[in-house]
Write a protein that holds these residues in place. Structure first.
Motif, PDB file in Angstrom:
ATOM      1  N   ASP A  96     121.272   7.564 -60.952  1.00 23.34           N
ATOM      2  CA  ASP A  96     120.246   8.591 -61.083  1.00 23.34           C
ATOM      3  C   ASP A  96     120.054   9.297 -59.745  1.00 23.34           C
ATOM      4  N   PHE A  97     119.323  10.424 -59.802  1.00 22.18           N
ATOM      5  CA  PHE A  97     119.038  11.222 -58.614  1.00 22.18           C
ATOM      6  C   PHE A  97     117.635  10.917 -58.111  1.00 22.18           C
ATOM      7  N   PHE A  98     117.488  10.891 -56.778  1.00 25.64           N
ATOM      8  CA  PHE A  98     116.209  10.629 -56.131  1.00 25.64           C
ATOM      9  C   PHE A  98     116.001  11.672 -55.032  1.00 25.64           C
ATOM     10  N   HIS A  99     114.732  12.022 -54.798  1.00 30.19           N
ATOM     11  CA  HIS A  99     114.399  13.078 -53.836  1.00 30.19           C
ATOM     12  C   HIS A  99     113.130  12.709 -53.073  1.00 30.19           C
ATOM     13  N   ASP A 100     113.052  13.162 -51.831  1.00 35.39           N
ATOM     14  CA  ASP A 100     111.805  13.067 -51.080  1.00 35.39           C
ATOM     15  C   ASP A 100     111.695  14.283 -50.163  1.00 35.39           C
ATOM     16  N   HIS A 101     110.536  14.930 -50.207  1.00 32.22           N
ATOM     17  CA  HIS A 101     110.320  16.133 -49.390  1.00 32.22           C
ATOM     18  C   HIS A 101     110.301  15.796 -47.899  1.00 32.22           C
ATOM     19  N   ASN A 102     109.825  14.597 -47.538  1.00 36.32           N
ATOM     20  CA  ASN A 102     109.763  14.198 -46.131  1.00 36.32           C
ATOM     21  C   ASN A 102     111.022  13.482 -45.666  1.00 36.32           C
ATOM     22  N   GLY A 103     111.952  13.250 -46.561  1.00 38.12           N
ATOM     23  CA  GLY A 103     113.252  12.716 -46.166  1.00 38.12           C
ATOM     24  C   GLY A 103     113.393  11.215 -46.190  1.00 38.12           C
ATOM     25  N   GLU A 104     112.420  10.487 -46.733  1.00 37.29           N
ATOM     26  CA  GLU A 104     112.526   9.031 -46.786  1.00 37.29           C
ATOM     27  C   GLU A 104     112.199   8.557 -48.205  1.00 37.29           C
ATOM     28  N   VAL A 105     113.233   8.153 -48.947  1.00 35.92           N
ATOM     29  CA  VAL A 105     113.068   7.699 -50.323  1.00 35.92           C
ATOM     30  C   VAL A 105     112.827   6.196 -50.306  1.00 35.92           C
ATOM     31  N   ARG A 106     111.731   5.777 -50.936  1.00 39.50           N
ATOM     32  CA  ARG A 106     111.389   4.357 -51.043  1.00 39.50           C
ATOM     33  C   ARG A 106     111.537   3.943 -52.506  1.00 39.50           C
ATOM     34  N   LEU A 107     112.395   2.936 -52.739  1.00 40.39           N
ATOM     35  CA  LEU A 107     112.677   2.443 -54.080  1.00 40.39           C
ATOM     36  C   LEU A 107     112.258   0.983 -54.173  1.00 40.39           C
ATOM     37  N   MET A 108     111.392   0.654 -55.126  1.00 39.74           N
ATOM     38  CA  MET A 108     110.980  -0.735 -55.352  1.00 39.74           C
ATOM     39  C   MET A 108     111.687  -1.242 -56.599  1.00 39.74           C
ATOM     40  N   PHE A 109     112.610  -2.190 -56.392  1.00 42.49           N
ATOM     41  CA  PHE A 109     113.342  -2.804 -57.491  1.00 42.49           C
ATOM     42  C   PHE A 109     112.596  -4.059 -57.930  1.00 42.49           C
ATOM     43  N   LYS A 110     112.238  -4.120 -59.212  1.00 40.66           N
ATOM     44  CA  LYS A 110     111.553  -5.279 -59.785  1.00 40.66           C
ATOM     45  C   LYS A 110     112.383  -5.799 -60.951  1.00 40.66           C
ATOM     46  N   ASP A 111     112.658  -7.099 -60.924  1.00 41.96           N
ATOM     47  CA  ASP A 111     113.441  -7.726 -61.991  1.00 41.96           C
ATOM     48  C   ASP A 111     112.506  -8.074 -63.139  1.00 41.96           C
ATOM     49  N   LYS A 112     112.362  -7.143 -64.042  1.00 43.59           N
ATOM     50  CA  LYS A 112     111.502  -7.341 -65.216  1.00 43.59           C
ATOM     51  C   LYS A 112     112.328  -7.109 -66.468  1.00 43.59           C
ATOM     52  N   GLY A 113     112.163  -7.954 -67.437  1.00 48.50           N
ATOM     53  CA  GLY A 113     112.845  -7.766 -68.708  1.00 48.50           C
ATOM     54  C   GLY A 113     114.137  -8.548 -68.783  1.00 48.50           C
ATOM     55  N   PRO A 114     114.737  -8.615 -69.964  1.00 47.83           N
ATOM     56  CA  PRO A 114     115.979  -9.365 -70.157  1.00 47.83           C
ATOM     57  C   PRO A 114     117.145  -8.711 -69.431  1.00 47.83           C
ATOM     58  N   SER A 115     118.131  -9.526 -69.068  1.00 45.41           N
ATOM     59  CA  SER A 115     119.265  -9.013 -68.294  1.00 45.41           C
ATOM     60  C   SER A 115     120.100  -8.000 -69.071  1.00 45.41           C
TER      61      SER A 115
END
Length: 182
Positions: A96-115
């Motif tokens: 997927d595509f990610f954007h940040d106007h200030n130039g720092e993208v923060r992604l929080m990955f959470k392991d939720k749900g079945p594999s």
């Protein structure tokens, strides 16, 4: 177990091609040699990727911060958009595509749900870039089976915009690295 990154950079049809051999290990948060800079015009762009925690264990919540620095100004490149692809053992997990106007993208990955479930992304869609952006003060939330098993995850980034939401690079800058999970 440390987070190990092997990186290669390609500017297709551009001014410079950089390559870092995969055998050289680079630590996240710059505990080793940072990846080489890629040139765009008179600027040198450096990938700045950090994780919390730095030693990733399967099933941990993982905050990944991705920015691109202008090496000469020692400042974030503004208005970055990139496509992120994550796979493990040949199985595609996220694209997927990610954007940040200030130039720092923060992604929080959470392991939720079945594999077997697909990841879900919590954030807002930026109309101009057609990319996910975070709510103010929060990271973009990615819930699902990513970084939930030990092994090597292959991550590819394609930087597509810088400086202005309307400034598309003629050819994206490509970054590839591995994330090790114990």
């Amino acid at each position: 177990m440390s987070l190990l990154i092997s990186a290669s950079f390609i500017v297709i049809g551009g001014t410079l091609t950089c390559y870092q051999p995969a055998s050289e290990e680079v630590m996240a948060q710059h505990h080793g040699e940072p990846p080489p800079a890629a040139a765009i015009g008179d600027r040198k762009l450096v990938l700045d990727m950090q994780t919390e925690p730095t030693n990733i264990t399967q099933g941990d919540d993982l905050l990944m911060t991705i920015g691109f620095l202008d090496e000469g100004k020692n400042a974030n490149i503004q208005h970055v958009t990139f496509r992120m692809d994550i796979s493990k053992d040949g199985k595609h997990l996220l694209s997927d595509f990610f954007h940040d106007h200030n130039g720092e993208v923060r992604l929080m990955f959470k392991d939720k749900g079945p594999s077997s479930s697909s990841p879900t992304i919590g954030g807002n869609q930026d109309v101009l870039t057609n990319a996910w952006i975070a709510d103010p003060g929060s990271p973009i939330m990615i819930s699902g089976p990513i970084f939930n098993q030990s092994g090597t995850y292959n991550v590819g980034l394609e930087l597509t915009t810088i400086d202005n939401d309307k400034t598309d690079l003629v050819e994206p800058l490509e970054y590839h690295f591995d994330v090790k999970v114990s």
